[in-house]
Design a protein around this motif. Structure first.
Motif, PDB file in Angstrom:
ATOM      1  N   LEU A 133       0.831  -1.195   0.000  1.00 14.09           N
ATOM      2  CA  LEU A 133       0.000   0.000   0.000  1.00 14.09           C
ATOM      3  C   LEU A 133       0.874   1.257   0.000  1.00 14.09           C
ATOM      4  CD1 LEU A 133      -2.890   1.039   0.042  1.00 14.09           C
ATOM      5  CD2 LEU A 133      -2.806   0.963   2.519  1.00 14.09           C
ATOM      6  N   ARG A 134       1.933   1.253   0.804  1.00 17.74           N
ATOM      7  CA  ARG A 134       2.855   2.396   0.845  1.00 17.74           C
ATOM      8  C   ARG A 134       3.452   2.633  -0.543  1.00 17.74           C
ATOM      9  NH1 ARG A 134       6.068   4.547   5.267  1.00 17.74           N
ATOM     10  NH2 ARG A 134       4.932   4.129   7.155  1.00 17.74           N
ATOM     11  N   ARG A 135       3.885   1.545  -1.139  1.00 16.71           N
ATOM     12  CA  ARG A 135       4.511   1.668  -2.450  1.00 16.71           C
ATOM     13  C   ARG A 135       3.512   2.211  -3.470  1.00 16.71           C
ATOM     14  NH1 ARG A 135       6.406  -3.451  -3.208  1.00 16.71           N
ATOM     15  NH2 ARG A 135       4.534  -3.981  -4.362  1.00 16.71           N
ATOM     16  N   ALA A 157      14.970   8.489  -4.778  1.00 16.12           N
ATOM     17  CA  ALA A 157      15.284   8.835  -3.388  1.00 16.12           C
ATOM     18  C   ALA A 157      14.369   9.956  -2.921  1.00 16.12           C
ATOM     19  CB  ALA A 157      16.749   9.241  -3.254  1.00 16.12           C
ATOM     20  N   ARG A 158      14.148  10.918  -3.749  1.00 15.48           N
ATOM     21  CA  ARG A 158      13.266  12.021  -3.394  1.00 15.48           C
ATOM     22  C   ARG A 158      11.837  11.516  -3.231  1.00 15.48           C
ATOM     23  NH1 ARG A 158      12.840  16.805  -7.569  1.00 15.48           N
ATOM     24  NH2 ARG A 158      15.064  16.750  -7.334  1.00 15.48           N
ATOM     25  N   VAL A 163       7.168  10.417   0.090  1.00 16.17           N
ATOM     26  CA  VAL A 163       6.123   9.446   0.437  1.00 16.17           C
ATOM     27  C   VAL A 163       6.210   9.082   1.909  1.00 16.17           C
ATOM     28  CG1 VAL A 163       5.331   7.086   0.058  1.00 16.17           C
ATOM     29  CG2 VAL A 163       5.861   8.550  -1.895  1.00 16.17           C
ATOM     30  N   ASP A 164       7.414   8.841   2.408  1.00 13.97           N
ATOM     31  CA  ASP A 164       7.576   8.461   3.820  1.00 13.97           C
ATOM     32  C   ASP A 164       7.109   9.601   4.727  1.00 13.97           C
ATOM     33  OD1 ASP A 164       8.496   5.965   3.196  1.00 13.97           O
ATOM     34  OD2 ASP A 164      10.634   6.477   3.377  1.00 13.97           O
ATOM     35  N   PHE A 166       4.954  11.944   4.007  1.00 18.77           N
ATOM     36  CA  PHE A 166       3.510  12.059   3.872  1.00 18.77           C
ATOM     37  C   PHE A 166       2.791  10.990   4.697  1.00 18.77           C
ATOM     38  CE2 PHE A 166      -0.345  10.782   1.478  1.00 18.77           C
ATOM     39  CZ  PHE A 166      -1.091  11.940   1.643  1.00 18.77           C
ATOM     40  N   LEU A 167       3.256   9.752   4.590  1.00 18.52           N
ATOM     41  CA  LEU A 167       2.618   8.649   5.327  1.00 18.52           C
ATOM     42  C   LEU A 167       2.827   8.789   6.833  1.00 18.52           C
ATOM     43  CD1 LEU A 167       3.359   5.618   2.996  1.00 18.52           C
ATOM     44  CD2 LEU A 167       1.186   6.777   3.340  1.00 18.52           C
ATOM     45  N   GLU A 168       3.972   9.274   7.239  1.00 22.14           N
ATOM     46  CA  GLU A 168       4.215   9.482   8.674  1.00 22.14           C
ATOM     47  C   GLU A 168       3.281  10.546   9.224  1.00 22.14           C
ATOM     48  OE1 GLU A 168       8.379  10.298   9.086  1.00 22.14           O
ATOM     49  OE2 GLU A 168       8.932   8.226   8.652  1.00 22.14           O
ATOM     50  N   GLU A 169       3.051  11.620   8.430  1.00 18.58           N
ATOM     51  CA  GLU A 169       2.109  12.652   8.865  1.00 18.58           C
ATOM     52  C   GLU A 169       0.705  12.075   8.992  1.00 18.58           C
ATOM     53  OE1 GLU A 169       2.422  15.889   6.119  1.00 18.58           O
ATOM     54  OE2 GLU A 169       4.470  16.361   6.738  1.00 18.58           O
ATOM     55  N   LEU A 170       0.317  11.223   8.020  1.00 18.37           N
ATOM     56  CA  LEU A 170      -1.014  10.599   8.082  1.00 18.37           C
ATOM     57  C   LEU A 170      -1.137   9.684   9.310  1.00 18.37           C
ATOM     58  CD1 LEU A 170      -1.818   9.594   4.393  1.00 18.37           C
ATOM     59  CD2 LEU A 170      -2.945  11.331   5.765  1.00 18.37           C
ATOM     60  N   GLU A 171      -0.119   8.883   9.570  1.00 18.73           N
ATOM     61  CA  GLU A 171      -0.151   7.970  10.724  1.00 18.73           C
ATOM     62  C   GLU A 171      -0.188   8.755  12.021  1.00 18.73           C
ATOM     63  OE1 GLU A 171       3.209   5.365  10.302  1.00 18.73           O
ATOM     64  OE2 GLU A 171       2.247   4.188   8.744  1.00 18.73           O
ATOM     65  N   ALA A 172       0.533   9.884  12.084  1.00 23.13           N
ATOM     66  CA  ALA A 172       0.539  10.703  13.291  1.00 23.13           C
ATOM     67  C   ALA A 172      -0.845  11.299  13.524  1.00 23.13           C
ATOM     68  CB  ALA A 172       1.593  11.807  13.188  1.00 23.13           C
ATOM     69  N   LYS A 173      -1.483  11.752  12.460  1.00 18.40           N
ATOM     70  CA  LYS A 173      -2.834  12.296  12.600  1.00 18.40           C
ATOM     71  C   LYS A 173      -3.813  11.205  13.035  1.00 18.40           C
ATOM     72  CE  LYS A 173      -2.502  16.084   9.303  1.00 18.40           C
ATOM     73  NZ  LYS A 173      -2.969  16.613   8.026  1.00 18.40           N
ATOM     74  N   ALA A 174      -3.680   9.993  12.464  1.00 23.87           N
ATOM     75  CA  ALA A 174      -4.574   8.887  12.806  1.00 23.87           C
ATOM     76  C   ALA A 174      -4.362   8.453  14.253  1.00 23.87           C
ATOM     77  CB  ALA A 174      -4.340   7.703  11.868  1.00 23.87           C
TER      78      ALA A 174
END
Length: 183
Positions: A133-135, A157-158, A163-164, A166-174
């Motif tokens: 899903l991350r990929r 790399a960018r 993506v990392d 962005f996903l970390e921000e989403l997980e932190a909000k969740a």
């Protein structure tokens, strides 16, 4: 006959003297024969019968006592056999209960192993799905960002960093949201 007629009339209750003598001699012969020959045989036969009867009674008493002893022995054996059967039955019940308890414990252990294996499999599947899903989300996010920005974001790399982040921000909000806010 004349002689008989000449004699005086004889008493009918008294037999003639010659008959008394012949009868007495015959009686003594018979008495002697009975006393010397038959009487010992009769006494021997009576003694044998007495011994046989007394011996038979003694043997019957002995047989009765032996039968009584055998009866008591059989009764004791029957009591022992009943005790042994009861003990064996109780042992079988205990062994059955132990086997049931062992099978239940084994079943619980197997169930726990299956549940743990299932949880591990679910966790592996969740990690794999999360990775996929991350990929996929990363690729979609890069494509979307490329269209919005108007330039290519082909640098791998960018892309991963974006993506990392962005996903970390989403997980932190969740994670910050409580279960009541999610409902």
């Amino acid at each position: 006959m004349i002689y008989l007629a000449s004699e005086t009339e004889q008493n009918p209750l008294l037999p003639p003297l010659d008959e008394i003598i012949i009868g007495g001699v015959a009686f003594l012969i018979v008495f002697f024969f009975l006393g010397k020959v038959l009487l010992p045989k009769i006494q021997k036969t009576l003694a044998d019968r007495t011994d046989a009867i007394e011996g038979g009674l003694k043997r019957a008493e002995d047989a009765q006592a032996e039968a009584q002893a055998e009866l008591e022995r059989y009764r004791a054996q029957l009591i022992d056999a009943r005790r042994e059967a009861g003990r064996l039955t109780e042992d079988a019940r205990e062994q059955g209960a132990a086997a049931i308890a062992e099978m239940r414990a084994e079943g619980a252990r197997i169930k726990d192993e299956i549940v743990a294996s299932g949880h591990a499999q679910i966790e592996d599947d969740r990690k794999q799905a999360s990775s996929v899903l991350r990929r996929d989300v990363g690729k979609l996010a890069v494509d979307l960002a490329s269209r919005i920005v108007g330039e290519s974001l082909e640098d791998e790399a960018r892309q991963r960093r974006i993506v990392d982040r962005f996903l970390e921000e989403l997980e932190a909000k969740a994670a910050a949201q409580t279960p009541e806010q999610v409902r």
